[in-house]
Design an enzyme around this catalytic site. Structure first.
Site, PDB file in Angstrom:
ATOM      1  N   HIS A 159       0.725  -1.100   0.047  1.00 24.47           N
ATOM      2  CA  HIS A 159      -0.045   0.048  -0.031  1.00 24.47           C
ATOM      3  C   HIS A 159       0.913   1.158  -0.092  1.00 24.47           C
ATOM      4  O   HIS A 159       1.905   1.365   0.540  1.00 24.47           O
ATOM      5  CB  HIS A 159      -0.777  -0.057   1.274  1.00 24.47           C
ATOM      6  CG  HIS A 159      -1.875  -0.806   1.413  1.00 24.47           C
ATOM      7  ND1 HIS A 159      -1.937  -2.010   1.487  1.00 24.47           N
ATOM      8  CD2 HIS A 159      -3.330  -0.509   1.411  1.00 24.47           C
ATOM      9  CE1 HIS A 159      -3.130  -2.719   1.483  1.00 24.47           C
ATOM     10  NE2 HIS A 159      -4.021  -1.567   1.232  1.00 24.47           N
ATOM     11  N   ASN A 164       8.739  -4.263   3.631  1.00 27.66           N
ATOM     12  CA  ASN A 164       7.518  -3.810   3.778  1.00 27.66           C
ATOM     13  C   ASN A 164       6.926  -4.387   5.152  1.00 27.66           C
ATOM     14  O   ASN A 164       6.111  -3.606   5.913  1.00 27.66           O
ATOM     15  CB  ASN A 164       6.477  -4.423   2.594  1.00 27.66           C
ATOM     16  CG  ASN A 164       4.910  -4.103   2.753  1.00 27.66           C
ATOM     17  OD1 ASN A 164       4.615  -3.083   3.125  1.00 27.66           O
ATOM     18  ND2 ASN A 164       4.131  -4.801   2.451  1.00 27.66           N
TER      19      ASN A 164
END
Ligand code: MN
Ligand code: MN
Length: 384
Positions: A225, A256
């Site tokens: 995202h 991430n």
């Protein structure tokens, strides 16, 4: 015969994109008419992205009725809206045909609509204004448009998308956003659970490749995202909006899920401590190292794996008139992290200056601030 030239009253020839063939009987209607003068078509009402059309959103077009009867003229739905008129003509001759709009414009920009009367047709443009006026408090782009992105179909490498819960610049060639910009405050943080409804973004211009929910599958990279799911938990709509694939980049999983995720948590902690944040996340370069090793592109070349991922966050205590409350003491956090599974450890080790990110990308971040204020806060490296 198709006539593409129109003779004006002054005798000057002008080109008009109108056909004036007699209209055959379409479908369940039985009137016969032509579009008399496409160039004189007028657009009434105001058009704003995100605001539903009303009965004042009309198109007036001159038609010439050669046989009375019923009719139906409808445009395709483009950018969320369409125009239609149906009824019956009771007299022959030239008269105005009024098409009424319906739907809600998705993006700002100018879009062309085609009205067809039998084999006659007329293109007319409708311009939609941006959803939120500039300089409105809490606007996702209050502090600027770093790459001067525009919502124009030919702006393929820098296409502006103004959404309800974030704004972004998209690159058709890279298949990922260049940057995503959003405001986050306590009102955005609620108890809505993660929706996980990854899906293509069907608001991209027609013909553009739409990255699919499974386009990253097997690539060794996460669907990372930009605007985080965790920053949008006030409602199902808000959370679901973050799962559009235009909000995703292929991101090295270890980076991430560790470094980046903890950085996101740290920023939300600042919100919980009484601040509102203006955040921009972006990326540049090609080539990252995920679970399957190095890759420059995935999804058959349609998605670029960025080499570097950056984020900046402007931290302002809760309040109003945000743009007037930034000063030389305002905290500005910037990080720049290689897109690699080896880029782990504390996000604080990857802090940099906004000036360094500007030098690497060519963007001007926070360009709505005065240059003298930018010079001070953008050259500093956060050390709290
Ligand atoms: Mn600067
Ligand atoms: Mn700047």
């Amino acid at each position: 015969m198709k006539k593409w030239l129109l003779l004006t009253a002054t005798g000057m020839l002008i080109l008009a994109g109108c056909k004036k063939d007699p209209a055959p009987t379409p479908g369940n209607t039985n009137a016969t008419f032509t579009i008399q003068n496409c160039a004189s078509t007028t657009v009434q009402g105001t058009y704003t992205a995100g605001t539903p059309l009303t009965s004042s959103n009309t198109i007036t077009m001159q038609v010439n009725i050669t046989k009375t009867g019923t009719y139906n003229v409808t445009t395709a739905t483009i950018n969320g809206i369409s125009f239609t008129s149906s009824g019956s003509f009771n007299a022959t001759g030239v008269q105005n045909l009024v098409l009424t709009g319906s739907g809600t414009p998705i993006n700002n920009g100018t879009y062309s609509y085609l009205a067809t009367a039998g084999s006659a047709s007329c293109n007319f443009p409708v311009t939609v204004s941006p959803s939120i006026p500039n300089f409105v408090d809490n606007d996702h782009m209050l502090f600027g448009n770093p790459s001067r992105a525009a919502t124009l179909p030919d702006s393929t490498s820098n296409y502006l998308m103004r959404k309800a819960y974030y704004s972004l610049s998209y690159s058709q060639a890279r298949g990922i956003p260049n940057w995503v910009s959003w405001h986050v405050f306590s009102g955005d943080l609620g108890s809505t659970s993660r929706q996980d409804d990854f899906r293509p973004d069907n608001t991209l211009p027609p013909g553009w490749f739409q990255v699919q929910s499974n386009s990253f599958s097997g690539s060794g990279f996460d669907r990372g995202h930009n605007c985080p799911s965790g920053d949008r938990t006030s409602s199902v709509d808000a959370n679901s909006s973050t799962f559009l694939m235009t909000n995703m980049i292929p991101q090295a999983p270890a980076m991430n899920q560790q470094t980046w995720s903890i950085f996101e948590d740290s920023l939300r902690r600042l919100v919980n401590l009484g601040n509102e944040l203006y955040i921009v996340m972006g990326n540049y370069g090609a080539g990252g190292t995920g679970n399957n090793g190095f890759a420059s592109t995935i999804a058959g070349g349609n998605v670029t794996v960025p080499s570097t991922i950056w984020k900046i966050a402007l931290v302002i205590p809760n309040g109003n008139a945000d743009s007037s409350r930034v000063n030389i003491n305002t905290r500005l956090i910037a990080v720049s992290i290689p897109n690699s599974n080896t880029a782990t450890g504390s996000w604080k080790n990857y802090r940099t200056s906004v000036d360094a990110i500007e030098a690497a990308t060519g963007y001007d971040l926070l360009d709505r601030l005065t240059t003298s204020l930018q010079a001070v806060i953008e050259s500093r490296i956060d050390n709290l």
